[in-house]
Every structure is written in structure tokens, then in C-alpha cells.
Design a protein around this motif. Structure first.
Motif, PDB file in Angstrom:
ATOM      1  N   LEU A 140     -31.462 -33.804 -31.334  1.00  0.00           N
ATOM      2  CA  LEU A 140     -31.717 -32.488 -30.749  1.00  0.00           C
ATOM      3  C   LEU A 140     -30.377 -31.878 -30.384  1.00  0.00           C
ATOM      4  O   LEU A 140     -29.620 -32.449 -29.589  1.00  0.00           O
ATOM      5  CB  LEU A 140     -32.594 -32.614 -29.499  1.00  0.00           C
ATOM      6  CG  LEU A 140     -32.856 -31.326 -28.722  1.00  0.00           C
ATOM      7  CD1 LEU A 140     -33.653 -30.342 -29.576  1.00  0.00           C
ATOM      8  CD2 LEU A 140     -33.596 -31.638 -27.427  1.00  0.00           C
ATOM      9  N   VAL A 166     -28.556 -29.129 -28.434  1.00  0.00           N
ATOM     10  CA  VAL A 166     -28.819 -28.228 -27.311  1.00  0.00           C
ATOM     11  C   VAL A 166     -27.642 -27.267 -27.182  1.00  0.00           C
ATOM     12  O   VAL A 166     -26.494 -27.695 -27.073  1.00  0.00           O
ATOM     13  CB  VAL A 166     -29.020 -29.022 -25.998  1.00  0.00           C
ATOM     14  CG1 VAL A 166     -29.260 -28.072 -24.834  1.00  0.00           C
ATOM     15  CG2 VAL A 166     -30.173 -29.997 -26.144  1.00  0.00           C
ATOM     16  N   THR A 167     -27.946 -25.973 -27.198  1.00  0.00           N
ATOM     17  CA  THR A 167     -26.915 -24.950 -27.125  1.00  0.00           C
ATOM     18  C   THR A 167     -27.490 -23.704 -26.463  1.00  0.00           C
ATOM     19  O   THR A 167     -28.613 -23.717 -25.976  1.00  0.00           O
ATOM     20  CB  THR A 167     -26.368 -24.647 -28.541  1.00  0.00           C
ATOM     21  OG1 THR A 167     -25.252 -23.754 -28.432  1.00  0.00           O
ATOM     22  CG2 THR A 167     -27.421 -24.048 -29.439  1.00  0.00           C
ATOM     23  N   ASP A 168     -26.726 -22.636 -26.440  1.00  0.00           N
ATOM     24  CA  ASP A 168     -27.237 -21.387 -25.870  1.00  0.00           C
ATOM     25  C   ASP A 168     -27.540 -20.407 -27.012  1.00  0.00           C
ATOM     26  O   ASP A 168     -27.129 -20.639 -28.155  1.00  0.00           O
ATOM     27  CB  ASP A 168     -26.243 -20.799 -24.865  1.00  0.00           C
ATOM     28  CG  ASP A 168     -24.927 -20.379 -25.484  1.00  0.00           C
ATOM     29  OD1 ASP A 168     -24.937 -19.636 -26.489  1.00  0.00           O
ATOM     30  OD2 ASP A 168     -23.873 -20.793 -24.967  1.00  0.00           O
ATOM     31  N   VAL A 217     -33.027 -27.599 -32.928  1.00  0.00           N
ATOM     32  CA  VAL A 217     -32.129 -26.861 -32.025  1.00  0.00           C
ATOM     33  C   VAL A 217     -32.930 -26.375 -30.839  1.00  0.00           C
ATOM     34  O   VAL A 217     -34.039 -25.852 -30.983  1.00  0.00           O
ATOM     35  CB  VAL A 217     -31.484 -25.650 -32.740  1.00  0.00           C
ATOM     36  CG1 VAL A 217     -30.622 -24.851 -31.778  1.00  0.00           C
ATOM     37  CG2 VAL A 217     -30.662 -26.102 -33.935  1.00  0.00           C
ATOM     38  N   PHE A 218     -32.382 -26.554 -29.652  1.00  0.00           N
ATOM     39  CA  PHE A 218     -32.985 -26.039 -28.431  1.00  0.00           C
ATOM     40  C   PHE A 218     -31.968 -25.150 -27.760  1.00  0.00           C
ATOM     41  O   PHE A 218     -30.829 -25.519 -27.587  1.00  0.00           O
ATOM     42  CB  PHE A 218     -33.355 -27.185 -27.480  1.00  0.00           C
ATOM     43  CG  PHE A 218     -33.898 -26.700 -26.165  1.00  0.00           C
ATOM     44  CD1 PHE A 218     -35.222 -26.315 -26.047  1.00  0.00           C
ATOM     45  CD2 PHE A 218     -33.074 -26.607 -25.064  1.00  0.00           C
ATOM     46  CE1 PHE A 218     -35.721 -25.864 -24.830  1.00  0.00           C
ATOM     47  CE2 PHE A 218     -33.568 -26.164 -23.831  1.00  0.00           C
ATOM     48  CZ  PHE A 218     -34.893 -25.795 -23.728  1.00  0.00           C
TER      49      PHE A 218
END
Length: 68
Positions: free
Chosen positions: A38, A40-42, A67-68
Motif C-alpha cells: 500500500l 500512502v501519499t497525499d 494507493v491511499f
């Protein structure tokens, strides 16, 4: 009144950076024992080509990435 204790966190992790290092991502993920990573980003970074490249390289290596 009691105070909170002082605490030190130490989470050992490798930091890899530099041009072209994203191609090492699938091997690093597999070495960590992951099969469904996973990322994780903005929202701003999620739309950049480097995130698409990271996901593409993971999927090309047979890893089901999200992608989260």
C-alpha cells in the motif's frame, strides 16, 4: 498533576533516495515479505508520474499494489 513520561521511538528503516532508485522498489517490497503493498501519499503527489511509475513497476513484478 502527573506529567507524561519521556519516550524515545526507534524504528529502524532503510531510506533509499536518488535518481532511478524507484526501479529497486519491487525487490525491496519482496525482501520485506510483502505481496500487496500500500503506497500512502497525499492527493497532490498521488497525481504525479512518479507514483504511477512506482505502481507500474510493482505490478510488473507481480505485486498487487494500491494507493491511499
Amino acid at each position: 498533576m502527573s506529567s507524561l513520561p519521556s519516550v524515545n521511538w526507534s524504528y529502524p528503516t532503510a531510506v533509499r533516495f536518488g535518481a532511478g532508485r524507484i526501479k529497486e522498489l519491487p525487490d525491496a517490497v519482496k525482501a520485506a515479505g510483502m505481496s500487496n503493498p500500500l503506497l500512502v501519499t497525499d492527493p497532490g503527489l498521488a497525481s504525479l508520474p512518479m507514483v504511477a511509475d512506482a505502481i507500474a513497476s510493482l505490478e510488473a513484478a507481480g505485486l498487487k499494489a494500491a494507493v491511499f
